[in-house]
Design an enzyme around this catalytic site. Structure first.
Site, short mmCIF file in Angstrom:
data_model
loop_
_atom_site.label_atom_id
_atom_site.label_comp_id
_atom_site.label_asym_id
_atom_site.label_seq_id
_atom_site.Cartn_x
_atom_site.Cartn_y
_atom_site.Cartn_z
N GLU A 26 0.86 -1.17 0.00
CA GLU A 26 0.00 0.00 0.00
C GLU A 26 0.90 1.23 0.00
O GLU A 26 1.89 1.28 0.73
CB GLU A 26 -0.90 0.02 1.24
N LYS A 43 5.62 3.34 1.40
CA LYS A 43 5.11 2.01 1.03
C LYS A 43 5.08 1.13 2.26
O LYS A 43 6.06 1.04 3.01
CB LYS A 43 5.98 1.38 -0.05
N GLU A 92 11.12 8.10 -3.32
CA GLU A 92 10.78 9.20 -4.21
C GLU A 92 9.34 9.08 -4.69
O GLU A 92 8.90 8.00 -5.09
CB GLU A 92 11.74 9.16 -5.41
N VAL A 94 6.66 9.65 -7.41
CA VAL A 94 6.65 9.82 -8.87
C VAL A 94 5.29 10.39 -9.26
O VAL A 94 4.27 9.69 -9.19
CB VAL A 94 6.91 8.49 -9.59
N ASP A 149 10.19 -8.37 -13.15
CA ASP A 149 8.81 -7.90 -13.30
C ASP A 149 8.76 -6.64 -14.15
O ASP A 149 7.98 -5.73 -13.87
CB ASP A 149 8.18 -7.66 -11.93
#
Length: 380
Positions: A26, A43, A92, A94, A149
């Site tokens: 999340e 996060k 950071e 974005v 990924d």
């Protein structure tokens, strides 16, 4: 945001709003009070995953990998720590949208993405992968880092035109504390390489294949095996049975299509051996365009595709701590490796993960580099 809203307060940060949720993470927009209120992304591991040791270790692996990455096209990590027993990662922020969102908006407008812009994004990601693949650990030894990924969901473009490779959540290297169980495939289905489909060795060339899929999709507007049923995908991918780029986009340059074909070669000996080699060929295509694409090209494209969103966060919270400056725009030709014909044999596999006994020590060594704080008891 306080604990009454389901998210504990994080010392040193002012949580502003949720940004995204999915997989096992999340993300919240926040201000870093220790960096003059700069915008960052926090996060967290999802609350339901905290009871699973393997998922906590996977989250810490992501912290370990991203903390070592210092590249303008890779999201920068500022700090990691714990709130109570819950790990978090400050990185950071974005301010932009993913390639997946860009493609969806283009489809709705029945618009083809410009070939130059598609090549520019690909070149930026190739530059980031070349850096990540060559990364060394604190001991000076190669990490053997593989993203695993690379996809349109994990590449973002900011509203000022910067490209960012995100989410090293399932990346693999010598620092990984967990090993993938036999028969378990990591990655998103449409971007899996032939070796992932057949249980082969996953390495840097796997990321190159996935980037080739991304370029294919940017050019054609669809994924190579979009018409496949789930069970059919693995067989067709392993055989390379996909529509040719020029059949879906007749105006594509043969030079750019050759980049796709080589990046997506089924056999590794025919695939680009390094991301640097792929980057050089993409640059060769861009150098022959009437006007060479830059970050400004992407900023203009986003202004056309997402006009209502371009200034939302800036208007609410001020400019993000992200710029469109890129190493790719300024790198000299001499710094890039020459194109490679491809190795005669598959490269060595990624070194095995650390054993559970040594993983904790290794993680502690790496996490200390980014000022990981000790777990604290939850506040009441």
């Amino acid at each position: 945001m306080g604990s009454d809203e389901g998210r504990p307060e994080v010392p040193g940060f002012e949580v502003l709003e949720p940004v995204a949720a999915g997989g096992r993470g999340e993300i919240y927009l926040a201000r870093d009070l220790e960096r003059e209120g700069a915008l960052v992304a926090l996060k967290f591991l999802r609350a339901e995953d905290l009871e699973y040791t393997d998922r906590v270790r996977a989250f810490l692996d992501e912290v370990a990998h991203t903390s070592l990455l210092e590249h303008p096209t890779v999201v920068k990590v500022y700090k990691g720590g714990f709130v109570g027993r819950e790990p978090y990662l400050a990185m950071e922020y974005v301010d932009g949208i993913t390639l997946w969102e860009i493609l969806e908006r283009a489809r709705r407008l029945e618009m083809r993405l410009p070939l130059g812009a598609s090549a520019y994004v690909t070149a930026m990601v190739a530059d980031a992968l070349a850096y990540a693949h060559a990364l060394e650990g604190p001991d000076g030894e190669p990490l053997g880092l593989v993203h695993r990924d690379v996809s349109t969901v994990n590449v973002m473009v900011t509203f000022d035109g910067a490209v960012k490779l995100v989410d090293f959540g399932i990346a693999r290297s010598k620092l990984s504390s967990l090993r993938t169980a036999p028969g378990i495939v990591k990655g998103k289905l449409d971007y899996l390489s032939p070796e992932q489909c057949t249980g082969g060795t996953v390495d840097a060339q796997t990321d190159i294949y996935s980037l080739g899929v991304v370029l294919y999709e940017l050019i054609t507007g669809r994924r190579p095996y979009a018409d496949c049923e789930f069970g059919e995908f693995f067989d067709r991918c392993a055989r390379g049975d996909r529509p040719k780029v020029h059949k879906l986009r007749p105006d594509v340059s043969p030079r750019l299509e050759r980049v796709v074909d080589r990046a997506m070669a089924v056999k590794k000996k025919h695939r680009y051996g390094t991301a640097s080699a792929m980057l050089k060929d993409v640059r060769g295509f861009m150098d022959r365009l009437p006007e060479r694409p830059t970050s400004s090209t992407l900023a203009a494209l986003l202004g056309e595709l997402a006009p209502a969103e371009v200034a939302r966060v800036q208007a609410s919270y001020g400019p993000p701590d992200t710029t469109a400056v890129s190493s790719f725009d300024n790198v000299a030709e001499a710094m890039l490796g020459a194109p490679e014909a491809g190795p005669d044999t598959d490269p060595d596999p990624v070194p095995p993960s650390l054993t559970p006994e040594t993983a904790a020590a290794a993680a502690g060594e790496v996490l200390s580099l980014i000022h990981i704080s000790e777990p604290t008891r939850p506040t009441t």
